[in-house]
Write a protein that holds these residues in place. Structure first.
Motif, PDB file in Angstrom:
ATOM      1  N   GLN B  63       0.845  -1.181   0.000  1.00 51.97           N
ATOM      2  CA  GLN B  63       0.000   0.000   0.000  1.00 51.97           C
ATOM      3  C   GLN B  63       0.885   1.237   0.000  1.00 51.97           C
ATOM      4  OE1 GLN B  63      -2.049  -1.516   3.500  1.00 51.97           O
ATOM      5  NE2 GLN B  63      -3.934  -1.524   2.291  1.00 51.97           N
ATOM      6  N   VAL B  64       0.465   2.255  -0.758  1.00 48.91           N
ATOM      7  CA  VAL B  64       1.282   3.472  -0.812  1.00 48.91           C
ATOM      8  C   VAL B  64       0.515   4.655  -0.234  1.00 48.91           C
ATOM      9  CG1 VAL B  64       2.736   2.800  -2.752  1.00 48.91           C
ATOM     10  CG2 VAL B  64       0.610   4.008  -3.182  1.00 48.91           C
ATOM     11  N   ILE B  65       1.256   5.522   0.446  1.00 44.98           N
ATOM     12  CA  ILE B  65       0.673   6.724   1.044  1.00 44.98           C
ATOM     13  C   ILE B  65       1.476   7.916   0.568  1.00 44.98           C
ATOM     14  CG2 ILE B  65       0.107   7.914   3.200  1.00 44.98           C
ATOM     15  CD1 ILE B  65       0.074   5.278   4.649  1.00 44.98           C
ATOM     16  N   SER B  66       0.767   8.969   0.155  1.00 41.94           N
ATOM     17  CA  SER B  66       1.475  10.199  -0.163  1.00 41.94           C
ATOM     18  C   SER B  66       0.741  11.382   0.431  1.00 41.94           C
ATOM     19  CB  SER B  66       1.604  10.377  -1.682  1.00 41.94           C
ATOM     20  OG  SER B  66       2.431  11.491  -1.946  1.00 41.94           O
ATOM     21  N   LEU B  67       1.489  12.294   1.005  1.00 41.59           N
ATOM     22  CA  LEU B  67       0.923  13.526   1.537  1.00 41.59           C
ATOM     23  C   LEU B  67       1.320  14.642   0.593  1.00 41.59           C
ATOM     24  CD1 LEU B  67       1.297  14.775   5.205  1.00 41.59           C
ATOM     25  CD2 LEU B  67       1.618  16.304   3.289  1.00 41.59           C
ATOM     26  N   GLY B  68       0.333  15.414   0.160  1.00 40.18           N
ATOM     27  CA  GLY B  68       0.679  16.519  -0.725  1.00 40.18           C
ATOM     28  C   GLY B  68      -0.528  17.044  -1.453  1.00 40.18           C
ATOM     29  N   PRO B  69      -0.299  18.069  -2.269  1.00 38.75           N
ATOM     30  CA  PRO B  69      -1.400  18.646  -3.045  1.00 38.75           C
ATOM     31  C   PRO B  69      -1.873  17.672  -4.130  1.00 38.75           C
ATOM     32  CG  PRO B  69       0.695  19.622  -3.682  1.00 38.75           C
ATOM     33  CD  PRO B  69       0.974  18.732  -2.512  1.00 38.75           C
ATOM     34  N   ASP B  70      -2.761  18.143  -5.014  1.00 32.46           N
ATOM     35  CA  ASP B  70      -3.330  17.271  -6.051  1.00 32.46           C
ATOM     36  C   ASP B  70      -2.276  16.468  -6.804  1.00 32.46           C
ATOM     37  OD1 ASP B  70      -5.881  18.021  -5.448  1.00 32.46           O
ATOM     38  OD2 ASP B  70      -5.954  19.645  -6.940  1.00 32.46           O
ATOM     39  N   SER B  71      -1.108  17.094  -7.049  1.00 35.30           N
ATOM     40  CA  SER B  71      -0.072  16.430  -7.850  1.00 35.30           C
ATOM     41  C   SER B  71       0.463  15.164  -7.171  1.00 35.30           C
ATOM     42  CB  SER B  71       1.071  17.409  -8.124  1.00 35.30           C
ATOM     43  OG  SER B  71       1.619  17.848  -6.902  1.00 35.30           O
ATOM     44  N   ALA B  72       0.290  15.051  -5.851  1.00 34.09           N
ATOM     45  CA  ALA B  72       0.784  13.861  -5.134  1.00 34.09           C
ATOM     46  C   ALA B  72       0.094  12.594  -5.645  1.00 34.09           C
ATOM     47  CB  ALA B  72       0.558  14.014  -3.633  1.00 34.09           C
ATOM     48  N   ARG B  73      -1.096  12.765  -6.196  1.00 30.61           N
ATOM     49  CA  ARG B  73      -1.851  11.653  -6.756  1.00 30.61           C
ATOM     50  C   ARG B  73      -1.045  10.933  -7.840  1.00 30.61           C
ATOM     51  NH1 ARG B  73      -7.364  10.674  -6.689  1.00 30.61           N
ATOM     52  NH2 ARG B  73      -7.994   9.564  -8.581  1.00 30.61           N
ATOM     53  N   ASP B  74      -0.237  11.705  -8.569  1.00 31.73           N
ATOM     54  CA  ASP B  74       0.548  11.097  -9.655  1.00 31.73           C
ATOM     55  C   ASP B  74       1.622  10.160  -9.114  1.00 31.73           C
ATOM     56  OD1 ASP B  74      -0.968  12.474 -11.502  1.00 31.73           O
ATOM     57  OD2 ASP B  74       0.435  14.166 -11.629  1.00 31.73           O
ATOM     58  N   ALA B  75       2.177  10.499  -7.951  1.00 30.48           N
ATOM     59  CA  ALA B  75       3.171   9.607  -7.340  1.00 30.48           C
ATOM     60  C   ALA B  75       2.486   8.308  -6.924  1.00 30.48           C
ATOM     61  CB  ALA B  75       3.826  10.274  -6.129  1.00 30.48           C
ATOM     62  N   ILE B  76       1.248   8.427  -6.435  1.00 29.02           N
ATOM     63  CA  ILE B  76       0.489   7.231  -6.044  1.00 29.02           C
ATOM     64  C   ILE B  76       0.149   6.402  -7.277  1.00 29.02           C
ATOM     65  CG2 ILE B  76      -1.665   6.419  -5.002  1.00 29.02           C
ATOM     66  CD1 ILE B  76      -1.599   9.029  -3.292  1.00 29.02           C
ATOM     67  N   LYS B  77      -0.308   7.083  -8.330  1.00 25.21           N
ATOM     68  CA  LYS B  77      -0.665   6.371  -9.572  1.00 25.21           C
ATOM     69  C   LYS B  77       0.557   5.667 -10.166  1.00 25.21           C
ATOM     70  CE  LYS B  77      -5.083   7.270 -10.100  1.00 25.21           C
ATOM     71  NZ  LYS B  77      -6.092   6.206 -10.197  1.00 25.21           N
ATOM     72  N   HIS B  78       1.697   6.334 -10.093  1.00 28.45           N
ATOM     73  CA  HIS B  78       2.934   5.717 -10.595  1.00 28.45           C
ATOM     74  C   HIS B  78       3.232   4.434  -9.810  1.00 28.45           C
ATOM     75  CE1 HIS B  78       6.931   5.836 -12.594  1.00 28.45           C
ATOM     76  NE2 HIS B  78       7.312   5.212 -11.488  1.00 28.45           N
ATOM     77  N   ASP B  85      -0.825  -2.254  -4.543  1.00 38.73           N
ATOM     78  CA  ASP B  85      -2.227  -2.660  -4.519  1.00 38.73           C
ATOM     79  C   ASP B  85      -3.198  -1.511  -4.239  1.00 38.73           C
ATOM     80  OD1 ASP B  85      -1.894  -5.648  -4.826  1.00 38.73           O
ATOM     81  OD2 ASP B  85      -0.585  -5.266  -3.104  1.00 38.73           O
ATOM     82  N   ASP B  86      -2.876  -0.674  -3.245  1.00 37.14           N
ATOM     83  CA  ASP B  86      -3.804   0.397  -2.874  1.00 37.14           C
ATOM     84  C   ASP B  86      -3.057   1.697  -2.652  1.00 37.14           C
ATOM     85  OD1 ASP B  86      -6.061  -1.547  -2.314  1.00 37.14           O
ATOM     86  OD2 ASP B  86      -4.597  -2.162  -0.776  1.00 37.14           O
ATOM     87  N   GLY B  87      -3.801   2.803  -2.850  1.00 39.43           N
ATOM     88  CA  GLY B  87      -3.190   4.107  -2.642  1.00 39.43           C
ATOM     89  C   GLY B  87      -3.999   4.987  -1.710  1.00 39.43           C
ATOM     90  N   PHE B  88      -3.301   5.755  -0.891  1.00 40.60           N
ATOM     91  CA  PHE B  88      -3.939   6.676   0.047  1.00 40.60           C
ATOM     92  C   PHE B  88      -3.316   8.056  -0.126  1.00 40.60           C
ATOM     93  CE2 PHE B  88      -4.239   2.437   1.659  1.00 40.60           C
ATOM     94  CZ  PHE B  88      -5.538   2.343   2.140  1.00 40.60           C
ATOM     95  N   HIS B  89      -4.164   9.040  -0.352  1.00 38.84           N
ATOM     96  CA  HIS B  89      -3.692  10.403  -0.585  1.00 38.84           C
ATOM     97  C   HIS B  89      -4.084  11.278   0.606  1.00 38.84           C
ATOM     98  CE1 HIS B  89      -3.685  14.118  -3.491  1.00 38.84           C
ATOM     99  NE2 HIS B  89      -2.871  14.247  -2.483  1.00 38.84           N
TER     100      HIS B  89
END
Ligand code: FAD
Ligand code: AMP
Lengths: 324, 267
Positions: B63-78, B85-89
């Motif tokens: 599972q991946v977690i990223s803290l940040g603005p909207d752009s952090a979603r791209d790190a999760i998607k990558h 398996d799962d992403g948390f923003h």
């Protein structure tokens, strides 16, 4: 009173060069803040290092000395560092940006309810805070920061502070800290020393470094020969290390060793910011690169634009003749 | 084996120096024209390490977690496209202007919210501020053993054996689980997502969590909770002017360089 605590390191019975530098920096800060300097040492066989601490700038030395502490382990050193901070009650805690400092400082800061600024290049007093200037964005930028909570923890880059001229008239009181026994969860079970012959990278007055443009690992033997002539250490760019041409312990840069020799000879290295982050403090950079537009020439004092393969043999014999 | 990886989206660290610009007033790096932000390189390697652990164990999740603005979603998607398996923003206006402490505090709450895994993996440092502290702070907050700056991670019967990169070589460290690991570039290249995986990842849900979901008060996080204050951000200037040593032959150039070094008293 503002006390500065240096959590230092000893090697082979002596204080390490970064420890001496940071003690020098701590002295300067202490005189500006109107305080004193304490040194904390954790390790085995610390007697002679502790005895040398006074002449290097410490007023008091706290030692946690035990055979069980001969190698740094996070969980054995952390509670002792905490105990030393609690006993010495400093306003500022300084450590080297070393393998130990990198690992220990953030956990210690958190345990003390404070924070740490890593890898300071410059330290300056501002009221009761110490302003640290540090490199960021892979060496492309600098920031000036303070820790707003207490104590203020800062790790300091090698060669960023000047050691004091040893003063034999000074001595420091040595206070032993109780070590005790602890059950460790993470345990260091082995060590593999990188083979390094000749001069140590971080101590060298001259460093000869090679990059991806060398084209293969064999060329590093040519660099080693040149280094032999100059009594220099051999470094490399990360690109060359990642390709397996040279061991990671010899990598210069942001995530490698930081060097600041009198002469840094960069051979077939492009001069990326992350590489320069590790050698930009050199007093003189000389670059050999076949590309006249390579970024390395923006940092170099002298440059040769050519294929290194052609220049190296001539350079080796010219240097050998000149240094005879 | 359940693994959580913390990843950060940052301005591309390979941005050419000429395109790198700082807004000194705002104390921010200006986005470089035409160069997209990326997952911090060590974090991509951290994801790689997590995927290899899961593969070696033959079961579990990443599972991946990223803290940040909207752009952090791209790190999760990558990371999802790499095989997570799962992403948390972690996204909330209250998180803005934070430092290593507030980031670590917020991440540690998110990790407890998601469920403490067997292994928690971080990059050795985020390649924007180059501090390298968040992994260790989280380890301290969660009272977990940690090993930092790793080039290799191996599952063993009782736990995990890692190889640490230290100044004079490598150290072997044995840890029980749960534990915290931080990955260095010596670990090796991360896998590059294939088009098909990128498309599958695009369709995956990413869970968004704010301060209140994590039981955090706005006063504890972001700029309000920060312990480090920035006073200036600027670009260093180099005042050296290079002297190119000319010559018709390599011998002449080499001799010219040696003379120049002697004249400048460097040799
Ligand atoms: C987060 C991060 C951290 C990093 N940390 C580091 C670090 O610690 N250290 C580090 O070094 N890098 C680091 N890098 C990598 C850095 O960005 C560069 O990619 C790397 O330094 C390039 O290495 P190089 O100069 O050897 O290779 P290249 O950039 O490929 O340059 C090779 C040079 O050789 C020249 N050349 C080629 N052939 C010849 C020849 N025959 N004769 C003469 N010249 C020739 C070329 O003109 C070129 O300038 C890091 C990158 C990131 C993103
Ligand atoms: N905003 C963030 N979101 C998720 N993970 C982060 C964030 N910031 C830092 N990290 C993690 O902590 C590591 C070290 O970051 P730092 O201490 O900021 O250099 C990074 O490599 C990431 O794994």
């Amino acid at each position: 009173m503002a006390r500065i605590l240096v959590i230092g390191e000893a090697d082979g019975g002596e204080l390490t060069a970064p420890t001496l530098e940071i003690l020098g920096g701590a002295r300067r800060l202490a005189s500006e803040l109107g305080g004193d300097v304490a040194l904390g040492l954790i390790g085995a066989g610390l007697g002679s290092a502790a005895a040398a601490a006074g002449s290097a700038g410490a007023d008091t030395v706290y030692t946690a000395d035990s055979e069980s502490l001969s190698v740094y382990q996070t969980e054995s050193y952390l509670p002792l560092a905490q105990a030393i901070v609690e006993q010495s009650a400093p306003s500022v805690v300084l450590m080297a940006q070393s393998s130990m400092g990198r690992d220990l400082a953030p956990r210690l800061a958190t345990r003390l309810g404070s924070a740490v600024v890593m890898d300071a290049l410059g330290l300056e007093v501002d009221g009761d805070r110490v302003k640290a200037t540090r490199s960021c964005y892979g060496g492309n930028a600098r920031q000036v920061v303070t820790v707003q909570t207490d104590p203020q923890l800062i790790t300091v880059r090698a060669k960023a502070q000047d050691p004091m001229a040893p003063d034999a008239s000074r001595s420091a009181e040595v206070i032993a800290v109780e070590v005790g026994e602890r059950e460790l969860r993470a345990r260091t079970t082995g060590k593999e020393l990188a083979e390094s012959e000749g001069v140590r990278l971080e101590d060298a007055e001259i460093v000869v470094s090679g990059g991806r443009g060398l084209g293969g690992p064999e060329a590093f033997s040519d660099l080693e020969r040149l280094a032999g002539v100059l009594q220099a250490a051999v470094g490399s760019s990360r690109a060359a290390c990642d390709l397996g041409w040279y061991p990671p312990s010899q990598q210069v840069g942001l995530t490698g060793t930081v060097v600041s020799p009198t002469l840094y000879l960069a051979i077939a290295i492009s001069g990326a910011s992350q590489h320069m982050a590790g050698c930009g403090g050199s007093k003189n950079i000389v670059a050999i690169n076949k590309d006249p537009d390579a970024a390395i020439f923006n940092f170099a004092r002298f440059g040769i634009v050519d294929d290194y393969k052609k220049v190296l043999p001539s350079l080796e014999s010219a240097l050998a003749a000149a240094l005879e | 084996m359940n693994v959580i990886v913390c990843v950060k989206q940052i301005p591309d660290p390979e941005t050419p120096a000429a395109a790198f610009k700082v807004d000194e007033q705002a104390m921010q790096v200006m986005p470089a024209q035409g160069i997209s932000p990326v997952i911090s390189p060590f974090d991509a390697q951290a994801v790689e390490a997590a995927l290899r652990i899961k593969d070696a164990a033959g079961e579990g999740s990443v599972q991946v977690i990223s803290l940040g603005p909207d752009s952090a979603r791209d790190a999760i998607k990558h990371s999802l496209a790499m095989g997570a398996d799962d992403g948390f923003h972690l996204k909330d206006a209250a998180f803005e202007g934070g430092d290593a402490w507030t980031t670590a505090l917020t991440l540690s709450k998110a990790i407890q919210h998601v469920g403490l895994p067997d292994v928690l993996i971080f990059g050795r440092q985020a390649a924007d501020w180059d501090q390298g502290t968040v992994g260790s702070i989280v380890a301290e907050l969660l009272d977990l053993p940690s090993a930092t700056v790793l080039r290799a991670v191996e599952l063993t019967d009782g736990g995990i054996t890692v190889s640490r990169v230290v100044a004079d070589g490598f150290e072997t460290v044995e840890l029980p689980t749960p534990c915290v690991l931080t990955i260095s570039n010596e670990f090796g290249d991360p896998r590059y997502p294939q088009l098909r995986q990128i498309m599958l990842a695009a369709r995956k849900q990413v869970v968004e969590l704010g301060a209140s979901d994590l039981g955090l008060d706005a006063s504890e996080v972001g700029a309000a909770g920060a312990r480090i204050q920035m006073h200036a951000l600027f670009q260093p200037t180099s005042d050296v002017e290079v002297e190119i040593i000319e010559g018709d032959t390599p011998d002449e150039k080499a001799a010219g360089l040696v003379n120049a070094l002697r004249a400048a008293k460097i040799l």
